[in-house]
Write an enzyme that holds these catalytic residues in place. Structure first.
Site, PDB file in Angstrom:
ATOM      1  N   ASP A  54       7.703   8.531 -12.140  1.00 19.82           N
ATOM      2  CA  ASP A  54       6.733   7.449 -12.269  1.00 19.82           C
ATOM      3  C   ASP A  54       7.466   6.122 -12.077  1.00 19.82           C
ATOM      4  OD1 ASP A  54       4.451   6.028 -12.722  1.00 19.82           O
ATOM      5  OD2 ASP A  54       4.211   6.616 -14.817  1.00 19.82           O
ATOM      6  N   ASP A  87       2.646   5.656  -6.695  1.00 17.56           N
ATOM      7  CA  ASP A  87       3.861   5.456  -7.490  1.00 17.56           C
ATOM      8  C   ASP A  87       4.175   6.593  -8.453  1.00 17.56           C
ATOM      9  OD1 ASP A  87       1.646   4.919  -9.088  1.00 17.56           O
ATOM     10  OD2 ASP A  87       2.678   3.430 -10.296  1.00 17.56           O
ATOM     11  N   GLU A  88       3.553   7.730  -8.261  1.00 20.85           N
ATOM     12  CA  GLU A  88       3.688   8.796  -9.261  1.00 20.85           C
ATOM     13  C   GLU A  88       3.533  10.156  -8.597  1.00 20.85           C
ATOM     14  OE1 GLU A  88       1.470   9.849 -13.528  1.00 20.85           O
ATOM     15  OE2 GLU A  88       0.675   8.316 -12.186  1.00 20.85           O
TER      16      GLU A  88
END
Length: 371
Positions: free
Chosen positions: A25, A119-120
Site C-alpha cells: 500500500d 496504489d494498492e
C-alpha cells in the site's frame, strides 16, 4: 465439536498449501506524488482535490492527516479542520504512470498480482521469480525498489492470507513493514476491534456493536448459524477471519504476456554442460508457474550475459503451444547450443516464455477431442 460441524457446513478447511501473501500500500499516494514533484509542498498539509464548496478530498498528506483530514471528506470540512490546507488539482495521468512503474516492480517477483487500486495490491509470492526464501525479504526488496525508482515510500504487510496481509500493512504505516505469522494470526485477530477489520464498514460495525460484537474475540465466540442469520452470505467470511483463516486466492487482473527467470552464476560458465545445468532449474521454475496458473505459450527467449556484461538474446516460436517441460527445455537448449564454444565466460542465463494465453489450452484440447 462446534468447529468441526461448522467447518463442514461452511465447506472450508485450512488450505493444504501455506500461502505467502504480501499486501503493498503506497503511503498517501496522490499527495506524496504531488509533494515529490513540487518541493514547495513538502512538509505541508496537502489535499488532492478541489477546494470547492461541493468538492471532496481525494487524498491527504500525512501532515494534513494530523489535523483529521482524510480521503472522501468534503473539502469544506477539511478546510475547517486545517485552515492552512493546500489544495492541489489531481493529475491522474501522472498517478497512473507511477502506478505502472510500481506494477512492473511487482511483476519482477510474481505474476500473481491483484490490484485493488492504483496504489494498492495483493501479491502471492508462495513461489517467486528469484527463489527468495521468505516473503518478508521479497517485501523489503519491493519497498526498496519502489523508493529507488519513484522516490515514494510504500508500506507492506506479510502474512499467510489476504485478510491478515491487509491488516499487517496498516500496522506499519507510513513506510513500514509488518509480518503476521501463522502462529500469530489467531491471537492478532482476537484483540483487533472489528471496526478495523478489512471488509467491515461503519454500517456493519454498528450492527455488530448492537449484537455485542466489538473485537475479534467477540466475533469468534459467535456460531456460524448466528452469523449467517444476521449477516447472510458474509457470515461464513466473518466466521473464518475471526479465526485468522482466509482462503481467497490472489486473482491477477490479467494473464502476463511473458514469464521468465534468470540466474547470475558464482563463476563464469565456459562448458555447454555447465550451461545446461544452469538452465534446468530456471526452466523447471517457469514450467511450474505455467502449470499452476494453467497458462501456456509458444515463444521461448534465451538471454545470455557474458563476463564483460555484453548481452545477447535468441528467440524461437513454435507453431503450437508448448505442452511439456521437456518441450520447453528442448527449445531452450536449441537456442543455447549454437552460442558455444564461447571465448568469454557466461555470467548470467535467463529464459522467458511468452505469447501466453490461458484459454488457449482448453480451446486446443476441445479441437483434439473433437477429432
Amino acid at each position: 465439536m462446534e468447529d468441526a460441524v461448522t467447518s463442514e457446513a461452511a465447506g472450508a478447511e485450512r488450505p493444504a498449501l501455506q500461502r505467502k501473501i504480501i499486501h503493498v500500500d503506497m503511503d498517501a499516494f496522490y499527495a506524496s506524488v504531488e509533494q515529490r514533484d513540487k518541493p514547495e509542498l513538502r512538509g505541508k498539509p496537502v489535499a488532492v482535490g478541489h477546494a470547492l464548496e461541493r468538492g471532496v478530498v481525494a487524498a491527504a498528506s500525512y501532515e494534513a492527516r494530523n489535523f483529521g483530514v482524510h480521503s472522501a471528506m468534503p473539502s469544506v470540512t477539511a478546510r475547517r479542520k486545517c485552515p492552512d490546507l493546500i489544495f492541489v488539482k489531481p493529475r491522474f495521468d501522472v498517478y497512473k504512470a507511477v502506478s505502472q512503474q510500481i506494477r512492473e516492480i511487482f511483476a519482477e517477483h510474481t505474476p500473481l498480482i491483484e490490484p485493488l487500486s492504483l496504489d494498492e495490491a495483493y501479491l502471492d509470492v508462495t513461489e517467486n521469480m528469484h527463489g527468495i526464501a521468505t516473503a518478508t525479504e521479497i517485501a523489503e526488496a519491493i519497498r526498496t525498489k519502489i523508493k529507488a525508482k519513484t522516490g515514494l515510500t510504500a508500506s507492506a504487510g506479510v502474512s499467510y492470507n489476504k485478510f491478515l496481509a491487509k491488516m499487517a500493512s496498516d500496522q506499519g504505516k507510513p513506510d513500514g513493514l509488518f509480518v503476521i505469522t501463522p502462529k500469530m494470526g489467531p491471537s492478532f485477530v482476537e484483540v483487533l476491534p472489528v471496526k478495523k477489520f478489512h471488509g467491515i464498514g461503519p454500517a456493519t460495525n454498528a450492527k455488530m456493536e448492537r449484537l455485542g460484537i466489538r473485537t475479534g474475540a467477540d466475533l469468534r465466540a459467535q456460531t456460524l448459524p448466528f452469523l449467517q442469520e444476521h449477516f447472510g452470505k458474509a457470515g461464513p467470511y466473518y466466521y473464518w477471519i475471526s479465526r485468522g483463516i482466509d482462503e481467497r486466492p490472489v486473482h491477477p487482473d490479467r494473464v502476463r504476456k511473458s514469464i521468465g527467470a534468470e540466474d547470475t552464476f558464482a563463476r563464469d560458465l565456459f562448458m555447454i554442460a555447465e550451461a545446461h545445468e544452469g538452465l534446468r532449474p530456471l526452466i523447471e521454475k517457469i514450467w511450474r508457474y505455467c502449470e499452476n496458473n494453467e497458462i501456456h505459450g509458444r515463444t521461448v527467449t534465451l538471454k545470455v550475459k557474458y563476463a564483460d556484461f555484453h548481452q545477447i538474446t535468441r528467440r524461437r516460436t513454435s507453431h503450437q503451444i508448448i505442452r511439456s517441460q521437456a518441450e520447453l527445455q528442448t527449445m531452450a537448449f536449441c537456442l543455447l547450443d549454437p552460442v558455444f564454444p564461447v571465448e568469454k565466460g557466461i555470467r548470467l542465463l535467463g529464459v522467458t516464455i511468452s505469447s501466453l494465453e490461458a484459454e488457449l489450452v482448453s480451446e486446443e484440447l476441445q479441437m483434439s477431442l473433437a477429432i
